[in-house]
Design an enzyme around this catalytic site. Structure first.
Site, PDB file in Angstrom:
ATOM      1  N   ASP A 220       0.821  -1.213   0.000  1.00 36.54           N
ATOM      2  CA  ASP A 220       0.000   0.000   0.000  1.00 36.54           C
ATOM      3  C   ASP A 220       0.853   1.261   0.000  1.00 36.54           C
ATOM      4  O   ASP A 220       2.003   1.244   0.433  1.00 36.54           O
ATOM      5  CB  ASP A 220      -0.864   0.040   1.262  1.00 36.54           C
ATOM      6  CG  ASP A 220      -2.061  -0.881   1.170  1.00 36.54           C
ATOM      7  OD1 ASP A 220      -2.921  -0.826   2.054  1.00 36.54           O
ATOM      8  OD2 ASP A 220      -2.127  -1.669   0.200  1.00 36.54           O
ATOM      9  N   ASP A 221       0.226   2.325  -0.437  1.00 40.09           N
ATOM     10  CA  ASP A 221       0.697   3.703  -0.218  1.00 40.09           C
ATOM     11  C   ASP A 221       1.842   4.151  -1.130  1.00 40.09           C
ATOM     12  O   ASP A 221       2.323   5.260  -0.998  1.00 40.09           O
ATOM     13  CB  ASP A 221       1.104   3.938   1.241  1.00 40.09           C
ATOM     14  CG  ASP A 221      -0.063   3.736   2.187  1.00 40.09           C
ATOM     15  OD1 ASP A 221       0.155   3.694   3.400  1.00 40.09           O
ATOM     16  OD2 ASP A 221      -1.197   3.618   1.715  1.00 40.09           O
TER      17      ASP A 221
ATOM     18  N   HIS B  44      -5.764   2.899  -4.564  1.00 38.69           N
ATOM     19  CA  HIS B  44      -5.775   3.197  -3.121  1.00 38.69           C
ATOM     20  C   HIS B  44      -6.117   4.676  -2.910  1.00 38.69           C
ATOM     21  O   HIS B  44      -5.546   5.331  -2.053  1.00 38.69           O
ATOM     22  CB  HIS B  44      -4.414   2.839  -2.518  1.00 38.69           C
ATOM     23  CG  HIS B  44      -4.382   2.787  -1.017  1.00 38.69           C
ATOM     24  ND1 HIS B  44      -5.374   2.241  -0.255  1.00 38.69           N
ATOM     25  CD2 HIS B  44      -3.435   3.216  -0.129  1.00 38.69           C
ATOM     26  CE1 HIS B  44      -5.058   2.330   1.025  1.00 38.69           C
ATOM     27  NE2 HIS B  44      -3.894   2.932   1.138  1.00 38.69           N
TER      28      HIS B  44
ATOM     29  N   HIS C 138      -5.354   9.690  -0.609  1.00 33.56           N
ATOM     30  CA  HIS C 138      -5.280   8.944   0.646  1.00 33.56           C
ATOM     31  C   HIS C 138      -6.021   9.623   1.790  1.00 33.56           C
ATOM     32  O   HIS C 138      -5.531   9.729   2.910  1.00 33.56           O
ATOM     33  CB  HIS C 138      -3.819   8.666   1.023  1.00 33.56           C
ATOM     34  CG  HIS C 138      -3.661   7.423   1.843  1.00 33.56           C
ATOM     35  ND1 HIS C 138      -3.851   7.389   3.199  1.00 33.56           N
ATOM     36  CD2 HIS C 138      -3.375   6.145   1.497  1.00 33.56           C
ATOM     37  CE1 HIS C 138      -3.654   6.162   3.664  1.00 33.56           C
ATOM     38  NE2 HIS C 138      -3.373   5.377   2.634  1.00 33.56           N
TER      39      HIS C 138
ATOM     40  N   HIS D 133       3.767  -2.148   3.089  1.00 31.50           N
ATOM     41  CA  HIS D 133       3.728  -0.774   2.576  1.00 31.50           C
ATOM     42  C   HIS D 133       5.024  -0.504   1.832  1.00 31.50           C
ATOM     43  O   HIS D 133       6.099  -0.820   2.353  1.00 31.50           O
ATOM     44  CB  HIS D 133       3.542   0.223   3.725  1.00 31.50           C
ATOM     45  CG  HIS D 133       2.266   0.018   4.462  1.00 31.50           C
ATOM     46  ND1 HIS D 133       2.128  -0.929   5.450  1.00 31.50           N
ATOM     47  CD2 HIS D 133       1.058   0.618   4.339  1.00 31.50           C
ATOM     48  CE1 HIS D 133       0.885  -0.907   5.898  1.00 31.50           C
ATOM     49  NE2 HIS D 133       0.211   0.019   5.258  1.00 31.50           N
TER      50      HIS D 133
HETATM   51 ZN    ZN Z   1      -2.869   3.501   2.904  1.00 38.82          ZN
END
Ligand code: ZN
Length: 404
Positions: free
Chosen positions: A223-224, A273, A277, A364
Site C-alpha cells: 500500500d501507499d 488506493h 489517501h 507498505h
Molecule cells: Zn494507505
C-alpha cells in the site's frame, strides 16, 4: 491430475470502448491460450478472427489423438499511422513436435485494403538483394537454396524496424525457431508515413504465469506507494519469480511513471488506493468517486492497465462507499505492520506464522522497511511451498476452487 490455470491479465489503453482483446483459455483435454485484438475495423477483425478460428479448428482436428497438446496464439498490434494498422499473430503449437509460425495483417483504413510489402517499399526489387545478403549473414548455416523461397508475405512494423518473417520450415532443422530479419526503418525508402507517437502496444500483456490452483497460494500486497523503494521491491519479486499487488495512491503515479510501467510489465498488478489517501468515510459521494476516478485515469494513462481492485485507505469503509464504485474492495488477513515494527525480524514474525493458503499479506512500499524484509518473506514462504499470485489471480483461483 493437477489442473493448470493459465491466467493472463489483458489490458488496454484508454479509448478501449470498441477495442478489446479476445481471450480463449481451455485447460481440460488440451491446453489452449489465445489472445487476439479486436480493433473495431470490421474487415481487419474478420480476417484476424477467421484466421484464429481456422487455426483453432485445425488444432482440434489434427491433435485429437495426442495427449495434452498446447495451442498458444499471441499477437502484436501497431498503429503505424492514423490509417494503417499492423497486427501479427504468432501461433505456437507444442505436441509431438513444436510448431511456431507467424501471420501478419496490414490494413489501410483510407484505401480500405490490406497492404503488401509492395505498398510499403518504393523499390522492393532493389531491396531484395540486400535482404538476401543480410539473411545469409544472419543464418550462416542455412541451406543456400532457401533464398529462392524468400517471400515478403509476413512483416511487422515497430518504431525501429520493419521485420520480415520467412515462412515456417524455410530453413532445414530450424525447429520451432521463427526465421526473421529486422531492417532498420531509417535505411528504408518507405511509401507510407510511420508515426512513432502511435501506440505500439495498445494492448499491453502482463507476463503470463502457469498457476497450479491446487498449490498453496498467497498474495503479497503493498500500500501507499509508489515510492523510491518500489523499484527495489520489484527487483526482488522478479528475481524470485514472485509478484505483488500494489495499491497505489494516484497523485504519486506520474512521478513514478517508469516504475509503474515496469511493475505492470513484470507481471504485477496495480490496485487503486484513492488519489490523495483521505479517510474516505468523510467524503461526499462525488468526492469519493473523484478520488477513485482520478487514480484510475492516471494508472490507465501511464501503463495502459485499468485497476479492478480498490483498497480503502486505513482499511475503513462502509457498504455506502462500496455502492459508489464497481471496483472490488480488497482488505488483508495478515498484517506485517512493517511501518510500525520496522525491523526485518519483527516483520517476519508478524507474517510467516500467520500465513495460510489464500492469504493476502499487507505491506507498505512508501518506506524502506518492507523492501528490507521482502526477500526473506518470499524465501521463507517459497520454502514452505507457497506460490505467489496477484490478488486478481487469487480471487479467480478461489472462485475456481469453489466450483469444484
Ligand atoms: Zn494507505
Amino acid at each position: 491430475m493437477k489442473k493448470i490455470l493459465l491466467i493472463f491479465l489483458v489490458l488496454c489503453l484508454s479509448g478501449c470502448s470498441e477495442k478489446e482483446v479476445k481471450t480463449i483459455i481451455e485447460e481440460d483435454k488440451d491446453l489452449v491460450s489465445i489472445n487476439y485484438p479486436i480493433t473495431g475495423i470490421n474487415v481487419l477483425d474478420d480476417a484476424v478472427s477467421s484466421y484464429v478460428n481456422k487455426t483453432y479448428k485445425n488444432f482440434k482436428k489434427d491433435y485429437s489423438g495426442i495427449k495434452k497438446p498446447e495451442l498458444n496464439i499471441s499477437y502484436t498490434y501497431k498503429e503505424v499511422n492514423n490509417n494503417v494498422v499492423n497486427i501479427s499473430l504468432n501461433t505456437f503449437i507444442s505436441a509431438d513436435k513444436t510448431i511456431n509460425k507467424i501471420k501478419t495483417f496490414t490494413y489501410d483504413k483510407k484505401s480500405k485494403k490490406f497492404l503488401s510489402m509492395e505498398d510499403l517499399i518504393a523499390d522492393l526489387d532493389a531491396l531484395d538483394y540486400d535482404i538476401k545478403k543480410l539473411l545469409l549473414e544472419k543464418y550462416r548455416d542455412a541451406d543456400m537454396d532457401f533464398l529462392s523461397n524468400v517471400s515478403y508475405d509476413y512483416f511487422t512494423i515497430d518504431d525501429e524496424n520493419l521485420t520480415i518473417y520467412l515462412g515456417p520450415a524455410i530453413l532445414k532443422d530450424s525447429g520451432s525457431e521463427l526465421i526473421y530479419l529486422d531492417i532498420p526503418l531509417d535505411t528504408l525508402d518507405m511509401l507510407i508515413d510511420i508515426d512513432k507517437s502511435k501506440a505500439s502496444d495498445n494492448y499491453l500483456h502482463i507476463k503470463k504465469r502457469n498457476i497450479d490452483y491446487d498449490d498453496k497460494v498467497v498474495a503479497l500486497t503493498f500500500d501507499d506507494g509508489p515510492s523510491k523503494y518500489t523499484n527495489e521491491i520489484l527487483d526482488v519479486l522478479n528475481k524470485h519469480d514472485a509478484c505483488g499487488t500494489f495499491f497505489i495512491v494516484g497523485n504519486k503515479a506520474s512521478f513514478y511513471d517508469k516504475t509503474l510501467v515496469k511493475l505492470v510489465k513484470n507481471g504485477n498488478e496495480i490496485g487503486n488506493h484513492s488519489y490523495s489517501h483521505k479517510w474516505l468515510n468523510r467524503l461526499s459521494p462525488d468526492e469519493f468517486k473523484a478520488e477513485i476516478e482520478r487514480t484510475q485515469n492516471e494508472v490507465k494513462k501511464i501503463t495502459g492497465f485499468t485497476p479492478k481492485l480498490f483498497r480503502p485507505t486505513y482499511g475503513g469503509y462502509t457498504d455506502r462507499l462500496k455502492s459508489y464504485t464497481d471496483l472490488i474492495f480488497v482488505l488483508w488477513d495478515v498484517d506485517s505492520s512493517d511501518w510500525k515494527v520496522k525491523r526485518k525480524e519483527k516483520i517476519l514474525k508478524n507474517v510467516i506464522p500467520n500465513v495460510k493458503d489464500g492469504s493476502i499479506i499487507l505491506f507498505h512500499d512508501n518506506h524502506e522497511y518492507a523492501s528490507l524484509a521482502i526477500e526473506s518473506v518470499i524465501e521463507e514462504l517459497a520454502d514452505d511451498g507457497y506460490k505467489f499470485v496477484t490478488v486478481s489471480e487469487l480471487l479467480e483461483i478461489k472462485e475456481l476452487r469453489e466450483q469444484e
